[in-house]
Design a protein around this motif. Sequence first.
Motif, PDB file in Angstrom:
ATOM      1  N   SER A 250       0.808  -1.209   0.000  1.00 50.46           N
ATOM      2  CA  SER A 250       0.000   0.000   0.000  1.00 50.46           C
ATOM      3  C   SER A 250       0.847   1.268   0.000  1.00 50.46           C
ATOM      4  O   SER A 250       0.367   2.333  -0.360  1.00 50.46           O
ATOM      5  CB  SER A 250      -0.921   0.008   1.223  1.00 50.46           C
ATOM      6  OG  SER A 250      -0.160  -0.092   2.418  1.00 50.46           O
ATOM      7  N   THR A 251       2.117   1.157   0.388  1.00 50.89           N
ATOM      8  CA  THR A 251       3.003   2.317   0.386  1.00 50.89           C
ATOM      9  C   THR A 251       3.864   2.305  -0.864  1.00 50.89           C
ATOM     10  O   THR A 251       4.205   1.249  -1.396  1.00 50.89           O
ATOM     11  CB  THR A 251       3.908   2.317   1.625  1.00 50.89           C
ATOM     12  OG1 THR A 251       4.679   1.103   1.660  1.00 50.89           O
ATOM     13  CG2 THR A 251       3.079   2.417   2.889  1.00 50.89           C
ATOM     14  N   VAL A 252       4.214   3.495  -1.342  1.00 50.27           N
ATOM     15  CA  VAL A 252       5.042   3.624  -2.534  1.00 50.27           C
ATOM     16  C   VAL A 252       6.497   3.445  -2.151  1.00 50.27           C
ATOM     17  O   VAL A 252       7.033   4.200  -1.333  1.00 50.27           O
ATOM     18  CB  VAL A 252       4.824   5.002  -3.191  1.00 50.27           C
ATOM     19  CG1 VAL A 252       5.720   5.160  -4.403  1.00 50.27           C
ATOM     20  CG2 VAL A 252       3.363   5.172  -3.581  1.00 50.27           C
ATOM     21  N   ARG A 253       7.138   2.429  -2.741  1.00 44.62           N
ATOM     22  CA  ARG A 253       8.546   2.163  -2.440  1.00 44.62           C
ATOM     23  C   ARG A 253       9.344   2.054  -3.736  1.00 44.62           C
ATOM     24  O   ARG A 253       8.800   1.761  -4.795  1.00 44.62           O
ATOM     25  CB  ARG A 253       8.669   0.869  -1.630  1.00 44.62           C
ATOM     26  CG  ARG A 253       8.146   1.015  -0.207  1.00 44.62           C
ATOM     27  CD  ARG A 253       8.337  -0.256   0.584  1.00 44.62           C
ATOM     28  NE  ARG A 253       7.378  -1.293   0.190  1.00 44.62           N
ATOM     29  CZ  ARG A 253       7.365  -2.516   0.711  1.00 44.62           C
ATOM     30  NH1 ARG A 253       8.256  -2.856   1.625  1.00 44.62           N
ATOM     31  NH2 ARG A 253       6.455  -3.388   0.320  1.00 44.62           N
ATOM     32  N   ALA A 254      10.641   2.292  -3.621  1.00 45.21           N
ATOM     33  CA  ALA A 254      11.505   2.273  -4.787  1.00 45.21           C
ATOM     34  C   ALA A 254      11.555   0.883  -5.405  1.00 45.21           C
ATOM     35  O   ALA A 254      11.438  -0.132  -4.713  1.00 45.21           O
ATOM     36  CB  ALA A 254      12.915   2.729  -4.400  1.00 45.21           C
ATOM     37  N   SER A 255      11.736   0.851  -6.720  1.00 42.23           N
ATOM     38  CA  SER A 255      11.894  -0.422  -7.415  1.00 42.23           C
ATOM     39  C   SER A 255      13.264  -1.013  -7.113  1.00 42.23           C
ATOM     40  O   SER A 255      14.195  -0.312  -6.685  1.00 42.23           O
ATOM     41  CB  SER A 255      11.727  -0.227  -8.924  1.00 42.23           C
ATOM     42  OG  SER A 255      10.414   0.211  -9.230  1.00 42.23           O
ATOM     43  N   SER A 256      13.403  -2.314  -7.359  1.00 46.10           N
ATOM     44  CA  SER A 256      14.669  -2.992  -7.056  1.00 46.10           C
ATOM     45  C   SER A 256      15.556  -3.179  -8.286  1.00 46.10           C
ATOM     46  O   SER A 256      16.764  -3.371  -8.144  1.00 46.10           O
ATOM     47  CB  SER A 256      14.386  -4.362  -6.428  1.00 46.10           C
ATOM     48  OG  SER A 256      13.539  -5.143  -7.261  1.00 46.10           O
TER      49      SER A 256
END
Length: 496
Positions: free
Chosen positions: A196-202
């Motif tokens: 649900s939270t926006v996180r950086a791609s890997s």
Amino acid sequence: MYKQLPLLMIFLGATMANAEEFCVIPVAGSEAKLPVEFEQPYRIAASPRIILGFDGMIVKAANRQELYEFSGSSLSLVEDDFPHVWGFAFDHGIHVGPDGEAFGFGSHPRVIFHLGSNASSWEPIEATQGYEHAFFDQGAGEVYWQATSSDPLKRIKASGASEEVDLPVFNGDQTVSVRTIAEINGALALTGPRGSTVRASSSLWFRPFAGEWTRTLIDLPEGHRLLPTFQYAQVEVGNGIIRIFPSNTAFAPLIFRFFEGELDFVNSLPAGTWEYHVAGQNWVGRIGLWSQSTKTGFDFWKETPETLPPHFLVLGPDKTEAQLIPGLTSQSDVAGETFFYHPRPITFSGETPVFVHADEGIVVLDGVSLSQMQVLSYEEIGDHPTVKSLGGLNIIQSEIGLFFLDDNLSLRRVANLPVKAPWPHEVRIDYVEPWQAYLVIDKRSGEIHVSKDIGRFTTIESDERITGLIGVLPEPTSVLVIGEDQLYAVKQDCDP
């Protein structure tokens, strides 16, 4: 100071708008129903949109969890399964491809809908009933979806047909976004965590058409984060250079080189508000925190931390390195021990110069060289100005008045504006293209004024107090406005 020129010279040849041509009529079906709507009627309709499959303008009743269609004179409930407001389906779940095909990510019912380029209604894709995850490839106009987290991703083409696909997986992270780029004959993919939270791609991957996915190594500086999605990102391709500007301003823009089917990472730019100036082909970025505190807590023996005002960068055409625009400091307000910096400091209006809300005033920059051309001090234009282009005119509106900025950068004040203190949050000025006329709504008096040139004004007769504007329906042209008890429509050539 601004030049006060005779109105006859400024508006010679302008055609006066006849206010008798316009009327304000109640919109059937827009009556307040909930207690909060009687107190705040703007909640009856918000987020106006023109949506494929509908002739009218779609609006959202903020407190009813319902959508309505505005036909020009009436408001009717949208009873179709899609679009709907559940799960932000109306706000973020409508996706239109380059060929006009559209997909809707439904939440209640939870199914993906399809609207063909020549179709008139949204139809559910039955195979996607109860889907868990989906994302859209803007470049190809295709949907990727997953029934459950343990099922493989499938792709729905523009035709609506579904098939399994092979997408990258990196350190257990599945693909979360794909963007096809026709100019490089291939597609990019991002892997990353879901939640649900926006996180950086890997990781980021590239695949040429009819080729295999290959990971592109990206070495980001400390503090720079890999964008979480290509959705709404601006992708620019030219002279072998690819520049990607994320829609989320917290993530770093990326620059790549493309040569003989290979994609190589070149550079990243600081995260911030980056906007593109079409005429100058420059990207202008405002970098820095929105607010900074000088408070030191209980460490009273420490020195007061120094604030670092946001700065401005420019990325020229086909460039891979951004340059500092010297001498610009973002406008700020001070409240206690906190500095608050202007949230949207950059304004572009077609081929006009670049306007920046700086510390001393609105700085006008040349759109090509980004050199300083003029400073419009807050003393002469007001402390709280907004700049926008309406009907081909560059307008500055503030608490002390309304101004034009001509092509030769001369500042002219509108002498006979029918509002004494046109605060931007209390007086709304809009240009209705089909009418070639300006509407001025003063929420304090409840009056609507009309003008063809922003030089001479007449008041539209109405027994109702109008306090705001929701949106404009292009055809038949009708302006949906807010009254004290319900919604009203401003129309032209009214029947007697």
